[in-house]
Design a protein around this motif. Structure first.
Motif, short mmCIF file in Angstrom:
data_model
loop_
_atom_site.label_atom_id
_atom_site.label_comp_id
_atom_site.label_asym_id
_atom_site.label_seq_id
_atom_site.Cartn_x
_atom_site.Cartn_y
_atom_site.Cartn_z
N LYS A 41 24.53 -3.72 21.51
CA LYS A 41 24.30 -5.11 21.90
C LYS A 41 25.04 -5.38 23.22
N GLY A 42 24.35 -6.03 24.14
CA GLY A 42 24.97 -6.35 25.44
C GLY A 42 24.66 -5.35 26.53
N ASP A 43 24.12 -4.18 26.16
CA ASP A 43 23.76 -3.18 27.18
C ASP A 43 22.63 -3.72 28.06
N THR A 44 22.70 -3.37 29.33
CA THR A 44 21.61 -3.77 30.22
C THR A 44 20.43 -2.81 30.06
N VAL A 45 19.24 -3.36 30.24
CA VAL A 45 18.01 -2.57 30.17
C VAL A 45 17.44 -2.53 31.59
N THR A 46 17.31 -1.32 32.12
CA THR A 46 16.83 -1.17 33.50
C THR A 46 15.49 -0.46 33.51
N ASP A 47 14.57 -1.03 34.27
CA ASP A 47 13.26 -0.40 34.45
C ASP A 47 13.45 0.78 35.40
N VAL A 69 17.20 -4.53 36.64
CA VAL A 69 17.58 -4.88 35.27
C VAL A 69 16.55 -5.85 34.71
N ILE A 70 15.97 -5.51 33.57
CA ILE A 70 14.91 -6.35 33.01
C ILE A 70 15.31 -6.95 31.67
N GLY A 71 16.60 -6.99 31.40
CA GLY A 71 17.05 -7.67 30.20
C GLY A 71 18.33 -7.09 29.64
N GLU A 72 18.71 -7.67 28.50
CA GLU A 72 19.95 -7.27 27.85
C GLU A 72 19.68 -7.11 26.35
N ILE A 73 20.20 -6.05 25.79
CA ILE A 73 19.95 -5.79 24.37
C ILE A 73 20.61 -6.85 23.50
N VAL A 74 19.84 -7.38 22.56
CA VAL A 74 20.37 -8.39 21.63
C VAL A 74 20.61 -7.75 20.26
N THR A 75 19.65 -6.96 19.82
CA THR A 75 19.84 -6.26 18.54
C THR A 75 19.30 -4.84 18.64
N VAL A 76 19.86 -3.97 17.82
CA VAL A 76 19.39 -2.57 17.75
C VAL A 76 19.16 -2.24 16.28
N ASP A 77 17.99 -1.73 15.97
CA ASP A 77 17.70 -1.31 14.59
C ASP A 77 17.16 0.11 14.59
N GLN A 78 17.34 0.75 13.45
CA GLN A 78 16.88 2.13 13.35
C GLN A 78 16.20 2.37 12.01
N VAL A 138 13.86 3.75 16.98
CA VAL A 138 14.85 2.70 17.27
C VAL A 138 14.11 1.51 17.88
N THR A 139 14.38 0.33 17.35
CA THR A 139 13.77 -0.86 17.94
C THR A 139 14.86 -1.73 18.55
N LEU A 140 14.60 -2.18 19.74
CA LEU A 140 15.56 -3.00 20.47
C LEU A 140 14.97 -4.37 20.72
#
Lengths: 169, 186
Positions: free
Chosen positions: B79-85, B91-100, B133-135
């Motif tokens: 959570k909080g990691d940046t998402v980069t295209d 940067v196209i967003g920030e992770i809010v939740t991570v599920d597996q 994994v779903t983010l």
């Protein structure tokens, strides 16, 4: 003494400016009549375009409601493929396979809490024209039976397969 | 032969008048050219400030699915990691939740138990040591009517595949849901 009247001298700059104005006016006129100049008697008419999408997630299929606009991107330009006449028809995605005996059978994809794959079909109402027997959506994008293309709506990117094109009478 | 002072003065005034007229005509022509060029640009290019496609900023959340990945991936994404295209480096967003969950593949099961209403039903079988994994990613997007959502000029759309860079992981994923934070996008 009678003074000789000096004629107004026209400089090169004046000529260039006048030519530029003329070109601009001709350009404007040409733009207004461009379609008529190059597409004699070609007027956009209403067509229905039937399409299919195989193995699309149900969550994506649910976005495809009546009046959803479809586009295709060509370069930086978005060209309209029309709007959905009604909600898409959906069924469990299926696949044609051969069983152990070599018979051709159909297998469907099951519903699952994480994903449910659908095959959907829909009808787009669009404007287009026929040139040399080929259909051009919006007068620009070539569409034909079995053509697979990447279409987009506001919220989804979809790989659609054209299954029919009919002129609306 | 000589000119009177008053003749010279009249001539000078005429010349001045003529010069002013030329300047005025030139300005008029220049204005006409600028106007014509402006209209040509409006008509011939997509740069039309009067077109109805207005865009607005809004908050979105979207889900990216990373399928068929190693177990470690889950621990490398937080959570909080940046998402980069990866394509644009933006940067196209920030992770809010991570599920597996376990990764599973569809297989064609030919046993009678896999048949329903005379048709075969594909069976989902988990693949050992592979995961999905779903983010959930949150971002501020630019929404344009008729076109959709863009984050840093990167289109966000369901069904679209992305090459992504995270601080400790790089991989490919697909957008499977997209919501405007105020409510679901329809």
């Amino acid at each position: 003494m009678k003074e000789k009247k000096k004629g107004r001298r026209i400089g090169l700059l004046d000529v260039v400016i006048v030519l530029l104005v003329l070109f601009a006016v001709v350009g404007l006129w040409q733009r207004r009549h461009l379609e008529n100049l190059f597409t004699t008697d070609e007027v956009l008419e209403r067509y229905t375009v039937t399409f299919e999408i195989k193995k699309v997630r149900s969550t994506t299929g649910e976005l495809l409601k009546k009046d959803t606009a479809f586009y295709v991107k060509e370069g930086e330009e978005l060209i309209s493929l029309g709007v959905l006449e009604q909600d898409v028809a959906a069924s469990a995605a299926s696949e044609t396979l051969r069983d152990a005996e070599g018979n051709v059978v159909t297998a469907v994809y099951p519903e699952d809490k994480n994903e449910y794959l659908w095959d959907v079909s829909g009808v787009l109402v669009c404007e287009g024209l026929e040139r040399d027997g080929a259909f051009l959506a919006g007068g620009k994008t070539y569409l034909a039976y079995n053509k697979t293309m990447l279409a987009q709506t506001e919220t989804a990117d979809l790989e659609i397969v054209i299954k029919g094109i009919e002129k609306v009478n | 032969m000589s000119f009177k002072k008053s003749d010279l003065a009249t001539k000078g005034a005429d010349a001045k008048k003529r010069r002013r007229l030329f300047v005025f005509l030139d300005i008029l022509l220049l204005v006409a050219i600028v106007a014509a060029v402006f209209f040509l640009i409006l008509l011939l290019t997509p740069l039309n400030p009067f077109s109805g496609n207005k865009s607005e900023a809004c908050e979105i959340t979207y889900t990216i699915e990373l399928a068929d990945v190693d177990k470690e991936v889950y621990t490398l994404l937080q959570k909080g990691d940046t998402v980069t295209d990866a394509e644009t480096g933006k940067v196209i967003g920030e992770i809010v939740t991570v599920d597996q969950r376990e990764y599973a593949e569809y297989v064609f099961d030919q046993t009678e138990s896999a048949r329903e209403d005379g048709r075969y039903v594909m069976v989902k079988e988990p693949v050992a040591n592979r995961y999905t994994v779903t983010l959930t990613v949150r971002a501020t997007a630019e929404y344009t009517e008729g076109e959709g959502f863009e984050v840093e000029r990167c289109r966000i759309a369901v069904g679209r595949a992305y090459a992504l860079h995270f601080p400790r992981y790089a991989g490919e994923g697909e957008c499977i849901t997209l919501k405007r934070v105020e409510g679901e996008v329809s």
